[in-house]
Scaffold this active site. Structure first.
Site, PDB file in Angstrom:
ATOM      1  N   ASP A   1       0.836  -1.188   0.000  1.00 50.81           N
ATOM      2  CA  ASP A   1       0.000   0.000   0.000  1.00 50.81           C
ATOM      3  C   ASP A   1       0.882   1.254   0.000  1.00 50.81           C
ATOM      4  OD1 ASP A   1      -2.702   1.257   0.432  1.00 50.81           O
ATOM      5  OD2 ASP A   1      -1.738   1.930   2.287  1.00 50.81           O
TER       6      ASP A   1
ATOM      7  N   GLU B   1       1.756  -0.482  -5.104  1.00 51.95           N
ATOM      8  CA  GLU B   1       0.812   0.585  -5.433  1.00 51.95           C
ATOM      9  C   GLU B   1       1.685   1.818  -5.645  1.00 51.95           C
ATOM     10  OE1 GLU B   1      -3.338   2.469  -3.750  1.00 51.95           O
ATOM     11  OE2 GLU B   1      -1.694   2.220  -2.324  1.00 51.95           O
TER      12      GLU B   1
END
Length: 709
Positions: free
Chosen positions: A358, A395
């Protein structure tokens, strides 16, 4: 007063033992980093002691290089414990030590209990709204409001478990949430719904295997807690991007009720998914923690050594590139080691097959605070003998300056390809909407780039098309069905006056906002769904499906349901006929993808000659069956034919025909091409043809089809 136990055991040593708790004969060696502390104690508790009245303390007397360590007699598997750290209170220098606060060991293998939000969790004195200045150190003891770390036994009968070992070219990712997947599943026993065991139940696994996906990417399952503002509204953090423990599984997702049972249940889930041929990828959050800013709670890292664990400015304030109040500082060797240790822990103890990072840019910000693809953490991942062999997905953005970095991560990273998402949405949704209103639409040039793996983004460093994780939707944003059913987000239920969530969705309601009985609107929506799914699953790269998109799941237009643990986010398994058709379409498309290796390219398609007859690996044709040539920039380039030569040992090539115009078009297949129609998005339910065709065919308006050639 808590009793204090004098340590006895191994003699002092020059270097600390491994971080966390290491069991040895007669007890355990404990090591924790608190580089600016004056003293560290281990607080011991009995199981179920939620008040902490029976707390016992053992002082760690050894110290080296900022690590505090020592022997704790009698400490064994099942021991509940925490840490207490004394030291300077100097907010301007970034020092926020407070011995009244029970802290979690960052290396705790399991947790018992949860965070009970209140003023006692804050290192500084706060008022009834949990706000206050940092000048005054709180005297409230937090032990009655904090979970305990638990020492666990990692012995487990793995049998002959092994990773399915999927190649990138055959990988299809299914992004799922442990609770959402089975909370309403009629085939999963009620007591297992919403749990790790429920996800691995045969009824749940059968859906995944019959669908044809190869990897399950789970939203965070590392221990997390809920943000104070949500707790005050009586709402949870449902997605889990608020980590409390990097080594411990999230206990509320387990059917088991004791910490050891939770650990074993997660391992059992992985073992069963592996047995079904499914890899397990974890969505991990190492960019920030649940402590929020320095005005937030003191739960672990902030009380241990804020200056080491977090990015701070010269006045001790958080440098926040995550939007969550703090940013872990992976420039610090101790923090970098903690994250690497956590990753290896999940691979070696839980047998997971990879990770999706993330806000990965935050992990690679260097000394100048800019992203560095050769950041020590990224280099360590690429060279580690364990971690370099698993799937690593970035990401590729964060919320800091110059935070968009798609295509800039080093190999062997895969990356979420937001350019694929935006291009495909625009072509099949935004442009079709524009055309319906008499406005100009984009041509198909960029779509062609996305169909062949996005070489403009991933062409450097010999990365290949499989560096691109192609997606149209993810957990964050509209579902696929909502993307074609709503013009605007509808997040009122989140309690933030519809101000949360993205306003740029690239969506179109096709003439009615939300549910409708209008047959024309519904037909337009389902056609758009098939076009979106078809483009995703027929493109080079690694496709990612969001759980439920294969069967038309809706969130009622909520594009940010991070706090909705209810029917808004749970998958509904009671399907209408059109949803059954969509599910059949998804299964069929994945079967086509498996059958045609040419759709799963590992190398770039560059128009190279691959046969003595002059056949090229990829050729582009217009509607008249002649090469596109210089017609890429002319009118009508919303229709193209992509001819792919056979690859991967298969005798079959493929012809993908894209008609992005609003009219049916007579298309001449390329000269000498004979193809069997495998799928046409104009069909509500897949209907493969039995015989090959050549010459002219009629391609319906706004449609996509694929032939085996």
């Amino acid at each position: 007063m808590p009793s204090r136990l004098r340590p006895s055991g191994p003699p002092s040593r020059d270097l600390p033992p491994p971080p966390g708790v290491t069991l040895v004969p007669g007890g355990a060696e404990v090591a924790v980093y608190a580089g600016h502390a004056d003293g560290v104690e281990v607080a011991l508790f009995e199981p179920g002691d939620t008040t902490g009245e029976g707390e016992r303390r053992v002082r760690l007397v050894e110290r080296a290089h900022g690590w505090w360590f020592g022997f704790v007699p009698g400490m064994d598997a099942g021991q509940r414990y925490g840490l207490r750290v004394d030291g300077p209170w100097d907010p301007e220098r970034g020092l926020l030590h407070n011995p009244a606060k029970l802290l979690l060991d960052p290396y705790a293998g399991a947790l018992e209990g949860g965070v009970t939000w209140g003023p006692e969790l804050y290192g500084h004195a706060v008022d009834s709204s949990w706000h206050g200045e940092l000048e005054q150190r709180s005297r409230l003891d937090s032990r009655g409001a904090m979970p305990r770390g638990v020492v666990v036994d990692h012995d487990f009968d793995w049998g002959d478990d092994r990773s399915p070992g999927r190649s990138r070219s055959e990988t299809v990712v299914y992004e799922a949430h442990v609770r959402n997947q089975t909370m309403l599943h009629p085939g999963v026993p009620e007591h297992l719904r919403g749990t790790y065991a429920g996800l691995a139940h045969p009824a749940s696994v059968e859906h995944l295997t019959s669908l044809g996906v190869t990897a399950v990417e789970l939203l965070p399952v590392q221990a997390f807690t809920h943000e104070p503002h949500l707790v005050r509204r009586g709402m949870p953090n449902h997605w889990g991007y608020n980590t409390l423990g990097f080594m411990a599984p999230h206990a509320p997702y387990a059917a088991a009720t004791d910490p050891q049972g939770v650990v074993d249940e997660v391992k059992g889930m992985v073992k069963l998914l592996h047995a079904a041929g499914l890899e397990v990828i974890l969505d991990v959050v190492y960019n920030h923690t649940a402590e929020q800013s320095r005005a937030g709670a003191t739960l672990s890292w902030r009380g241990l050594d804020q200056r080491a664990y977090y990015r701070l400015d010269e006045r001790g304030r958080d440098i926040d590139v995550t939007g969550c109040g703090n940013t872990l500082d992976l420039r610090h060797p101790v923090v970098c080691r903690m994250v690497l240790d956590s990753l290896r822990h999940w691979v070696q103890e839980y047998h997971v097959d990879g990770f999706r990072f993330d806000l990965a840019v935050a992990l690679g910000r260097g000394r100048g605070d800019d992203f560095d693809p050769d950041h020590p953490f990224l280099v360590a991942l690429r060279t580690d003998p364990v971690l370099s062999r698993v799937t690593l997905v970035a990401e590729p953005w964060d919320l800091g300056m110059h935070g968009w970095r798609t295509g800039q991560f080093p190999p062997p990273f895969l990356e979420w390809n937001d350019r694929f998402r935006d291009t495909v949405r625009r072509f099949w949704v935004g442009d079709v909407r524009a055309a319906a209103h008499g406005q100009p639409a984009h041509d198909a040039r960029e779509l062609a780039t996305r169909l062949t793996g996005s070489r403009d983004l991933f062409g450097a460093r010999d990365r290949g098309p499989t560096a691109s994780v192609n997606f149209v939707t993810a957990h964050d944003g509209f579902t696929l069905a909502d993307l074609v059913s709503y013009d605007h987000k509808h997040n009122e239920a989140n309690g933030e006056e519809n101000n949360d969530g993205s306003n740029g969705n690239g969506s179109w309601n096709h003439g009615a906002e939300g549910p409708t009985d209008d047959p024309d609107v519904r037909a337009g929506r389902t056609l758009a769904l098939r076009n979106l799914l078809g483009t995703l699953l027929l493109s080079s790269g690694v496709p990612m499906l969001t759980a439920g998109d294969e069967q038309g799941r809706t969130q009622g237009g909520n594009n940010n349901p991070y706090c909705q643990d209810n029917e808004v986010t749970w998958l509904d398994w009671d399907l209408a006929p059109w949803q059954e058709d969509l599910l059949a379409t998804t299964r069929h498309l994945l079967a086509v993808r498996r059958a045609l290796p040419v759709l799963r390219q590992r190398v770039w398609l560059l128009g190279r000659e691959v046969d003595d007859d002059g056949t090229l690996d990829v050729q582009w044709y217009a509607a008249d069956g002649l090469p596109m040539g210089d017609r890429w920039h002319g009118e009508g380039t919303r229709l193209l034919q992509m001819a792919l030569a056979p690859a991967g040992g298969s005798p079959d090539g493929a012809l993908v025909v894209v008609n992005g115009t609003g009219s049916a078009v007579e298309v001449t297949l390329p000269h000498g091409t004979s193809g069997r129609l495998l799928w046409d998005s104009a069909d509500e339910r897949p209907q493969a043809a039995d015989e090959a065709v050549s010459g002219a065919v009629t391609v319906p308006a706004t449609s996509l089809r694929v032939y085996a050639t």
